[in-house]
Each structure stands twice: as structure tokens, then as C-alpha cells.
Design a protein around this motif. Sequence first.
Motif, PDB file in Angstrom:
ATOM      1  N   LYS A   1       0.808  -1.217   0.000  1.00 23.84           N
ATOM      2  CA  LYS A   1       0.000   0.000   0.000  1.00 23.84           C
ATOM      3  C   LYS A   1       0.845   1.273   0.000  1.00 23.84           C
ATOM      4  O   LYS A   1       0.443   2.286  -0.580  1.00 23.84           O
ATOM      5  CB  LYS A   1      -0.974  -0.021   1.173  1.00 23.84           C
ATOM      6  N   ALA A   2       2.007   1.236   0.635  1.00 22.46           N
ATOM      7  CA  ALA A   2       2.884   2.413   0.608  1.00 22.46           C
ATOM      8  C   ALA A   2       3.519   2.578  -0.774  1.00 22.46           C
ATOM      9  O   ALA A   2       3.648   3.697  -1.285  1.00 22.46           O
ATOM     10  CB  ALA A   2       3.962   2.298   1.678  1.00 22.46           C
ATOM     11  N   ALA A   3       3.894   1.466  -1.398  1.00 25.52           N
ATOM     12  CA  ALA A   3       4.472   1.522  -2.740  1.00 25.52           C
ATOM     13  C   ALA A   3       3.439   2.023  -3.745  1.00 25.52           C
ATOM     14  O   ALA A   3       3.761   2.785  -4.660  1.00 25.52           O
ATOM     15  CB  ALA A   3       4.982   0.141  -3.146  1.00 25.52           C
ATOM     16  N   ALA A   4       2.189   1.580  -3.585  1.00 27.57           N
ATOM     17  CA  ALA A   4       1.118   2.042  -4.473  1.00 27.57           C
ATOM     18  C   ALA A   4       0.865   3.542  -4.275  1.00 27.57           C
ATOM     19  O   ALA A   4       0.584   4.270  -5.234  1.00 27.57           O
ATOM     20  CB  ALA A   4      -0.151   1.244  -4.216  1.00 27.57           C
ATOM     21  N   PHE A   5       0.976   3.998  -3.037  1.00 28.36           N
ATOM     22  CA  PHE A   5       0.849   5.428  -2.748  1.00 28.36           C
ATOM     23  C   PHE A   5       1.920   6.203  -3.506  1.00 28.36           C
ATOM     24  O   PHE A   5       1.631   7.213  -4.159  1.00 28.36           O
ATOM     25  CB  PHE A   5       0.980   5.661  -1.245  1.00 28.36           C
TER      26      PHE A   5
ATOM     27  N   ALA B   1      -1.609   5.565   2.430  1.00 26.34           N
ATOM     28  CA  ALA B   1      -1.795   4.201   1.929  1.00 26.34           C
ATOM     29  C   ALA B   1      -2.772   4.199   0.755  1.00 26.34           C
ATOM     30  O   ALA B   1      -3.830   4.839   0.815  1.00 26.34           O
ATOM     31  CB  ALA B   1      -2.324   3.295   3.038  1.00 26.34           C
ATOM     32  N   VAL B   2      -2.428   3.480  -0.285  1.00 26.63           N
ATOM     33  CA  VAL B   2      -3.287   3.303  -1.458  1.00 26.63           C
ATOM     34  C   VAL B   2      -3.515   1.810  -1.658  1.00 26.63           C
ATOM     35  O   VAL B   2      -2.564   1.027  -1.678  1.00 26.63           O
ATOM     36  CB  VAL B   2      -2.625   3.915  -2.718  1.00 26.63           C
ATOM     37  N   ASN B   3      -4.776   1.419  -1.794  1.00 22.92           N
ATOM     38  CA  ASN B   3      -5.078   0.013  -2.056  1.00 22.92           C
ATOM     39  C   ASN B   3      -5.756  -0.187  -3.410  1.00 22.92           C
ATOM     40  O   ASN B   3      -6.124  -1.307  -3.761  1.00 22.92           O
ATOM     41  CB  ASN B   3      -5.958  -0.577  -0.941  1.00 22.92           C
TER      42      ASN B   3
END
Length: 281
Positions: free
Chosen positions: A67-71, A86-88
Amino acid sequence: MLTGTRLAVWGDPIAHSLSPVLHGAAYRVLGLDWTYERRQVPESLFDEFLAGLDESWRGLSCTMPLKAAAFAASAERDRRAELTGAVNTLLLEPAGIRGFNTDVGGIVRSLREEGVDRVDDARIVGAGATAASALVALAELGATHVEVVARRPLAVAPLEELGDRLGVVVLPVPFDAAGHAAMPVTIAALPGGARVAPASVEALRDAGGLLVDVVYGHWPTALSAAWEDAGLRAVSGLGMLLHQALLQVRVFVGGDVEAPLAGEDVILAAMREALAGPVGG
């Protein structure tokens, strides 16, 4: 305009994920011939895998630990993503990747299904990434004071800072506290299989209230079992999973997490029915 029809959930581990079941049910109702698969993606390879996607891809669901990498990969993010870091959910648009956090909305909607339309005080158990989404969700429901029970008080510092931004007073409390104030809602945001000392379980249980445990694959948890043994209400993370997935479907279909889809009640019912079979993010 997006023309891609491929979707997937990425994470590590990922074999347990029910996201394909939920999304598959939704797209069948919508009459969309889209594919949605699982892929095990280590955090160290996230950027490489993302760069390797072609125009056939429409979007991604990202679970732990991505989620941090996607953010970081998102050129544009919704407010909930910006607050939590966080991005999911990634929408792979030609103009740039858009990132969303649908976990917050999933928690809000699942609490409302349990009759919690407003809460002033609440408790979160755990101080990891999911705890940030839980804090934002509680703030959206009106919370002004949230107790965070954590093994390391220092781990609560980012949540205290987030609370300041939200207008919520966050109080760190150690796991070995002898007692806890009564709360109407406790959100357990611990990883599946996390061990909690029996004395801590009892102290939390004695505070009563509704327990929402984000875990669903390791059920019952020590906390949920204690709640149920005491005749208290405890619900798993399946409700959160269901509702965050519906919000993802909104993103992938319409590009807007806030705009309900036509016939959304029917879509949600189909997704809920699909969950009734397997139990396994």
C-alpha cells in the motif's frame, strides 16, 4: 477513456485473497467481460511489475505489503489516501495513475451496517497501516477521542499526528494496562494470527462494546472469541472487505469512488452472496 479489461489484486502473500470472488461477482452483474486475477508481488519488485503492464490493464487492488508503494506510484490520490499514506486501489489511466484508499470507506460502511452511524469515543487495537484507515473512518463517523492500544507507545506517534489533522485526540495505551475505559466500538487492526496475552484480552473484553476485527482468514481471533464468550457482539473483517471492494468497483467502472453505480444494490447483493461460499484481502 480506459479500454483495458484486465484487473488483479497484488500482494505478498496473496493466495488467501477473496478479491477475485468479489470482483468477479460484480462484473458478471454488470455484464462486463473483464478478468480479475491474483498475483504474488513482493514489495521489492512492485515498481518493476507495475512498469511491465501494457494497455490491456485497467487497474489494480493492492494489499499488504504494497500500500505504501502504491501510494508512491500514484500521480493523483484521493483525500483518504493522502491522509493515511496508503493506497489500495490503482486506476491505470493514460494521463497518469490515480490512487485511492477504499479501506476507510469499507470500515465506515461496515460500521454503519452494524448500526453505528455516529461515535464520539472509540478504541483501536494495533498501530500499523490499517490503524490509520481505522482512525480516519472513526473521524468520519464523528469520533473526537480515540484510544490506541499498542505494544510500543512510540508506534502511536504517527497516529497522534494524524489525529491532530483530523481534530481527534489520540491517546496511546499499552497492551499491559490493567483496565480500559468502556467504549462503544473497538476496532482490532492487528495482523491475522497476532498473539495477545490472555490478561490483555480480558482487560479489553471487560471494556465491552462492539468489536470489529479486520481479520477474516484467522477466525475466530483471540479477541473475537473472548467477546463472543462474554455474550458481546464481534464481527470479522468480511464486511470491511466487501464494502471496500464495492468502492473499488466504482473506481474501475466509473472512475469515481464517491459516485454509486446504477443498480448498486444488486451488485452489492451479488458480492455478498459470493462471500457466503468461500472464507479466506
